[in-house]
Structures are given as C-alpha cells and as structure tokens.
Design a protein around this motif. Structure first.
Motif, short mmCIF file in Angstrom:
data_model
loop_
_atom_site.label_atom_id
_atom_site.label_comp_id
_atom_site.label_asym_id
_atom_site.label_seq_id
_atom_site.Cartn_x
_atom_site.Cartn_y
_atom_site.Cartn_z
N LEU A 25 38.45 38.29 33.16
CA LEU A 25 38.33 37.61 32.14
C LEU A 25 39.80 37.62 31.17
O LEU A 25 39.86 37.20 30.17
N LYS A 26 40.48 38.70 31.61
CA LYS A 26 41.76 38.94 30.79
C LYS A 26 42.91 39.50 31.93
O LYS A 26 42.74 39.78 32.75
N LEU A 266 32.26 36.50 39.07
CA LEU A 266 32.93 35.04 38.60
C LEU A 266 33.71 34.43 39.72
O LEU A 266 33.89 33.43 39.67
N ASP A 270 31.33 31.09 39.60
CA ASP A 270 31.73 30.77 38.24
C ASP A 270 31.08 29.91 37.33
O ASP A 270 31.03 29.90 36.31
N ARG A 279 30.36 35.47 30.31
CA ARG A 279 31.45 34.71 29.45
C ARG A 279 31.16 34.92 27.97
O ARG A 279 31.88 35.28 27.26
N TRP A 282 31.46 38.47 27.08
CA TRP A 282 32.81 38.92 26.67
C TRP A 282 33.37 38.17 25.39
O TRP A 282 34.11 39.10 24.69
#
Length: 297
Positions: A25-26, A266, A270, A279, A282
């Motif tokens: 996610l980054k 994910l 997803d 998500r 996060w």
C-alpha cells in the motif's frame, strides 16, 4: 523517518499477514522482520537475499582438558546442569550452557575458555515491495533481543541511506525482551487482537507495555465477526486505555489462500471484504498524529 511496528500478544493472530498486506500500500518503504525467533514474513515476501551476515550473540564455556585438574568446582557452581563428569573428565553440555561465565570466572586453574559463538544470521534482501532486513536465530539460541535490535538498527541505517521515510516492522509476539527491543523509538505500534478472552488479555498486556515506554498504540481486531461480544469488549477496553481502534477485519479465508499462493491478501484478491478492511486500517494508521512525527534519527 517513521516506523510502524505490528505486534500481537501471541503468535497466530494474523500479524505477519497484515504486515505483508500493508507492504503493497506504499510505493517506497523498508520492510523489517523483527520476529527473529519465528521469522515468517519471508514466506510471503519471497526475498532475494543480497547480503548474509553472522550474528555473534553470546559466549559458550569450553573446558580445556590439558589445563583441567578435575577439581569439580564448575560442576558444583553451574546452576544450569551444563557440566558433565565422566570418570573424572569434565565437559560442557552446549545445549544446557547459558553462557553466564560463572564457571569461567571461578575455575581455580583458569581451565575454561569462553569463546564467542555464532547464534544465527541476518540478511538484507530485495523484495517486490522494496528492501527488507530480516534474520534467522539458531534453534534454542539466546539473545534474540540483541538480534532484534541489530535488525532494526540496520533497517534504519539502510532506510536513511536510501531516503526511505517509512519502516514497516513485523514485531515479535508477547511482551518479552524481543518485543521491548522492537518498540524503542518506534513512531507507533499497531496491536493485532482477536476477539477471545485470551486475545483481550494479550492486548491489555501489549498496550500496557507500550504505555510504559510511551509509544503511541493502536489496535485492530482480526476476525472480529467470530465473536461480537468480545469485539465490543476490546473496543471498550481500548477506549478506557486511550488506544485508538484503527479498524476491524472480518474472518476471510482469502488470507489463508493468499499465503498458500505466496501472495499478500491484496495481491490475491483486492476486492474481498478483508482487503477493504485492511485498506481502511492502513489509511487510519497513516493519518494518526504519531505517524507524522519524525521520531527516528
């Protein structure tokens, strides 16, 4: 530079699966597996190891037979039953030796050597999500806390050199020495709790540990829908202890299916309910004030 440490009161709560899911996610981050006693983040990350280093973490007593006079002082003083005697010949049982050094200091003939020993290895690797520092402690070896500190130190150094502003650390379970070594100077910790009586007890202990070291703590509830009463109890306790509930993840077989495919949640799916929950968690964690402070130097 910030560091988020994912913790849990015991193993098997989904801590590593959540860490792996966060990794996607980054775009730029450093991964650190500080669970050196039972490292398993590499099973999902499939790292390409670039560097391997020995971890020298202690000492081991070794009796020199040519200097030993057989007085038996070491056998008498050893509290770990690590000294064996056979027909007047004394030896050290390596499996029982704790490396305390009492026999070395008290031997009247200075007949016991105390060499350093290799307790494991630590690694620097490439993964599909970025660099990763991780380790493997030898079976039944001690000093896991020192190895955790070493792994985190290397992760910080390499993140700083690569201008990476976030370290994502998969921490050890429990509240022992390795956990304490994993949270010092961290920006924040995220506790993964399960809605069970023992899960609540474990969450309390980790929360108290974080409060003791003044590390901001958040909690997410994994498999929250398996016991809604216990989930509500966790939320109540978290409010009482000023711990932010970052979110709740429903029970979802996609976690297990993803691991079997050596994928993060994910990557595997997803759109599943658990992925959506991850998500949201996060986003909540990354917008927490603690994650905006530059605590790491």
């Amino acid at each position: 530079m910030k560091e988020l440490v994912i913790l849990s009161g015991k193993g098997g709560t989904g801590k590593t699966s959540l860490t792996a899911a966060f990794a996607g996610l980054k775009s730029s981050l450093m991964l650190c597996d500080a669970d050196v006693d039972a490292a398993d983040l590499h099973l999902i990350m499939a790292p390409d190891v670039q560097e391997t280093h020995d971890f020298v973490g202690g000492n081991e007593a070794v009796i020199a037979p040519d200097r030993c006079t057989g007085c038996g002082t070491c056998l008498e003083l050893c509290r770990f039953d690590a000294i064996d005697e056979n027909q007047g010949e004394y030896t050290v049982d390596a499996l029982n030796c704790e490396g305390c050094g009492v026999c070395v200091d008290m031997c009247p003939e200075s007949a016991i050597d105390f060499p350093r020993k290799t307790c494991g290895q630590w690694f620097v690797s490439h993964t599909r999500f970025g660099p990763m520092v991780h380790a493997r402690l030898g079976i039944a070896e001690e000093n896991s806390g020192r190895l955790v500190a070493l792994v985190r130190e290397q992760a910080k150094k390499r993140a700083r050199d690569a201008h990476i502003d976030l370290i994502l650390t998969d921490g050890p379970p429990g509240i022992g020495c390795p956990v304490i070594a994993s949270i010092g100077q961290a920006s924040a910790i995220l506790i993964v709790a399960e809605p069970t009586v023992s899960g609540i007890h474990d969450m309390k202990r980790v929360g108290e540990l974080a409060a003791h070291f003044k590390i901001p703590a958040m909690v997410c509830i994994n498999k929250f829908d398996l016991n809604l009463d216990q989930t509500r109890a966790i939320e109540t306790i978290a409010r009482e202890k000023n711990i932010l509930v970052a979110g709740k993840i429903p029970f979802d077989p996609a976690f297990t299916k993803a691991m079997i495919q050596i994928q993060t949640l994910l990557e595997y799916d997803d759109t599943c309910p658990a992925a959506k929950a991850v998500r949201n968690i996060w986003e909540t964690v990354m917008t927490h004030p603690a994650m905006k402070l530059e605590r790491l130097m």
